[in-house]
Design a protein around this motif. Structure first.
Motif, mmCIF file in Angstrom:
data_model
loop_
_atom_site.group_PDB
_atom_site.id
_atom_site.type_symbol
_atom_site.label_atom_id
_atom_site.label_comp_id
_atom_site.label_asym_id
_atom_site.label_seq_id
_atom_site.Cartn_x
_atom_site.Cartn_y
_atom_site.Cartn_z
ATOM 1 N N ILE A 94 0.829 -1.214 0.000
ATOM 2 C CA ILE A 94 0.000 0.000 0.000
ATOM 3 C C ILE A 94 0.863 1.265 0.000
ATOM 4 C CG2 ILE A 94 -0.231 0.408 2.488
ATOM 5 C CD1 ILE A 94 -3.252 0.797 1.960
ATOM 6 N N ARG A 95 2.148 1.119 0.367
ATOM 7 C CA ARG A 95 3.036 2.285 0.330
ATOM 8 C C ARG A 95 3.132 2.866 -1.079
ATOM 9 N NH1 ARG A 95 5.951 -2.215 -0.206
ATOM 10 N NH2 ARG A 95 7.748 -2.223 -1.617
ATOM 11 N N ASN A 96 2.940 2.019 -2.091
ATOM 12 C CA ASN A 96 3.027 2.503 -3.467
ATOM 13 C C ASN A 96 1.930 3.517 -3.786
ATOM 14 O OD1 ASN A 96 5.229 0.840 -3.908
ATOM 15 N ND2 ASN A 96 3.998 -0.847 -4.691
ATOM 16 N N ALA A 97 0.804 3.421 -3.087
ATOM 17 C CA ALA A 97 -0.264 4.396 -3.290
ATOM 18 C C ALA A 97 0.187 5.781 -2.845
ATOM 19 C CB ALA A 97 -1.516 3.974 -2.523
ATOM 20 N N GLY A 100 2.438 7.176 -5.361
ATOM 21 C CA GLY A 100 1.656 7.649 -6.499
ATOM 22 C C GLY A 100 1.110 9.049 -6.274
ATOM 23 N N LEU A 101 0.686 9.337 -5.060
ATOM 24 C CA LEU A 101 0.179 10.675 -4.759
ATOM 25 C C LEU A 101 1.257 11.729 -4.944
ATOM 26 C CD1 LEU A 101 -1.926 9.924 -1.547
ATOM 27 C CD2 LEU A 101 -2.798 10.448 -3.835
ATOM 28 N N ARG A 102 2.456 11.421 -4.489
ATOM 29 C CA ARG A 102 3.569 12.375 -4.633
ATOM 30 C C ARG A 102 3.991 12.508 -6.098
ATOM 31 N NH1 ARG A 102 6.209 15.880 -5.385
ATOM 32 N NH2 ARG A 102 8.124 16.622 -4.401
ATOM 33 N N LEU A 103 4.058 11.379 -6.799
ATOM 34 C CA LEU A 103 4.517 11.413 -8.183
ATOM 35 C C LEU A 103 3.512 12.063 -9.120
ATOM 36 C CD1 LEU A 103 6.145 7.878 -8.477
ATOM 37 C CD2 LEU A 103 7.322 10.074 -8.418
ATOM 38 N N SER A 104 2.238 11.996 -8.771
ATOM 39 C CA SER A 104 1.224 12.579 -9.656
ATOM 40 C C SER A 104 1.434 14.077 -9.823
ATOM 41 C CB SER A 104 -0.180 12.300 -9.115
ATOM 42 O OG SER A 104 -0.388 12.952 -7.868
ATOM 43 N N THR A 105 1.853 14.754 -8.760
ATOM 44 C CA THR A 105 2.095 16.195 -8.851
ATOM 45 C C THR A 105 3.452 16.503 -9.462
ATOM 46 O OG1 THR A 105 2.999 16.263 -6.597
ATOM 47 C CG2 THR A 105 0.640 16.637 -6.855
ATOM 48 N N ALA A 118 1.005 3.691 -13.489
ATOM 49 C CA ALA A 118 0.694 3.246 -12.134
ATOM 50 C C ALA A 118 1.317 1.889 -11.832
ATOM 51 C CB ALA A 118 -0.821 3.186 -11.947
ATOM 52 N N GLN A 119 1.412 1.034 -12.842
ATOM 53 C CA GLN A 119 2.010 -0.288 -12.652
ATOM 54 C C GLN A 119 3.503 -0.188 -12.340
ATOM 55 O OE1 GLN A 119 0.762 -3.003 -12.113
ATOM 56 N NE2 GLN A 119 2.027 -4.720 -12.798
ATOM 57 N N LEU A 120 4.122 0.914 -12.718
ATOM 58 C CA LEU A 120 5.563 1.083 -12.521
ATOM 59 C C LEU A 120 5.897 1.858 -11.249
ATOM 60 C CD1 LEU A 120 6.616 2.004 -16.175
ATOM 61 C CD2 LEU A 120 6.500 -0.264 -15.120
ATOM 62 N N VAL A 121 4.889 2.232 -10.476
ATOM 63 C CA VAL A 121 5.125 2.992 -9.243
ATOM 64 C C VAL A 121 5.568 2.034 -8.142
ATOM 65 C CG1 VAL A 121 4.115 4.470 -7.480
ATOM 66 C CG2 VAL A 121 3.472 4.782 -9.863
ATOM 67 N N ILE A 122 6.872 1.970 -7.936
ATOM 68 C CA ILE A 122 7.449 1.124 -6.897
ATOM 69 C C ILE A 122 8.553 1.927 -6.195
ATOM 70 C CG2 ILE A 122 6.925 -1.118 -7.940
ATOM 71 C CD1 ILE A 122 9.690 -1.076 -9.191
ATOM 72 N N VAL A 144 12.537 5.020 -17.305
ATOM 73 C CA VAL A 144 13.633 4.089 -17.569
ATOM 74 C C VAL A 144 13.787 3.089 -16.421
ATOM 75 C CG1 VAL A 144 16.118 3.884 -17.933
ATOM 76 C CG2 VAL A 144 14.844 5.720 -19.055
ATOM 77 N N THR A 145 13.724 3.582 -15.194
ATOM 78 C CA THR A 145 13.832 2.676 -14.046
ATOM 79 C C THR A 145 12.682 1.675 -14.032
ATOM 80 O OG1 THR A 145 14.860 4.429 -12.735
ATOM 81 C CG2 THR A 145 14.032 2.524 -11.546
ATOM 82 N N GLY A 146 11.462 2.171 -14.185
ATOM 83 C CA GLY A 146 10.293 1.305 -14.103
ATOM 84 C C GLY A 146 10.252 0.258 -15.196
ATOM 85 N N VAL A 147 10.488 0.675 -16.438
ATOM 86 C CA VAL A 147 10.419 -0.275 -17.561
ATOM 87 C C VAL A 147 11.551 -1.299 -17.475
ATOM 88 C CG1 VAL A 147 10.613 -0.507 -20.066
ATOM 89 C CG2 VAL A 147 9.214 1.319 -19.089
#
Length: 243
Positions: A94-97, A100-105, A118-122, A144-147
């Motif tokens: 759930i930490r990934n949520a 996601g909030l921080r990365l969205s902005t 969203a699938q790459l938010v780790i 690049v990191t996520g993919v």
């Protein structure tokens, strides 16, 4: 400039250069490759826990959050209830949520690509993105990191599951510790304040201390109480000092 600075302020840090982009790509690839290879350990551990090839690969393809995956198969291997094991994995994931909030902005991605992003938010993609000086670099680092990590993690999960039989006793290799070790190595530099360090320390004490007396998977759930307990203690201390 601090990684926690507002995205708008960080956008004004100066024009990007090709050299800057190459540096971000290099660092992102380094993180993606280094962590992605530990998917092999997950594949081996999952197979040893009794999951078949399809189940193991599905976890990496759909869940894609290493610590939660290791927690799930570890609890199952210890004979834990599947629902308890899944709950422990959920609370870790759930930490990934919050990432996601921080990365969205920060990233402000187009709506069409947000479901895929969203699938790459780790942990790793978030840390690389937040460490950048502007939005452009953050987007490059995140992508690049996520993919890289997603592709390598799934490939090495497959190889690990296929090779588990050839390795024999996986406990003797200690591969089940690889995932948690990587997670702790990434987490440690983020513990900058006394509150964060106290929360992490209490979580470790609760998890390890209750491991011998509670069913598999349950200590992880109890360890989640560390954050509210530390915040409660901090609030009471602050209230007493203000009197």
């Amino acid at each position: 400039m601090s990684a926690d600075a507002p995205a708008e302020a960080r956008e004004t840090a100066g024009p990007p250069s090709a050299g800057d982009d190459r540096t971000v790509v290099r660092d992102a690839l380094g993180v993606g490759v280094a962590v992605g290879l530990s998917g092999f350990a997950f594949g081996v551990t999952s197979a040893a826990a009794g999951l078949d090839l399809a189940q193991t690969c599905a976890l990496s393809l759909l869940v894609f959050t290493g610590a939660s995956q290791f927690a799930l198969v570890g609890a199952l291997a210890a004979g834990g209830n599947p629902f308890t094991a899944a709950a422990g994995a959920f609370f870790l994931g759930i930490r990934n949520a919050f990432y996601g909030l921080r990365l969205s902005t920060l990233l402000r991605l187009p709506r069409a690509v947000r479901p895929f992003a969203a699938q790459l938010v780790i942990d790793e993609s978030s840390l690389v993105a937040l460490a950048q000086r502007d939005r452009r670099a953050a987007r490059i680092g995140f992508t690049v990191t996520g993919v890289t990590l997603y592709v390598l993690w799934n490939l090495t999960t497959l190889f690990g599951a296929l090779g588990a039989e050839a390795l024999g006793d996986t406990d003797a290799w200690g591969l089940d510790a690889a995932g948690p070790a990587v997670f702790l190595a990434l987490l440690a530099p983020m513990l900058r304040t006394a509150v964060e360090r106290a929360t992490a320390g209490l979580a470790v004490l609760l998890g390890l201390g209750l491991l011998p007396v509670l069913p598999a998977g349950v200590p992880v759930l109890v360890a989640a109480l560390a954050a509210p307990l530390v915040l409660l203690a901090r609030g009471r201390r602050g209230g007493e000092e203000g009197r």
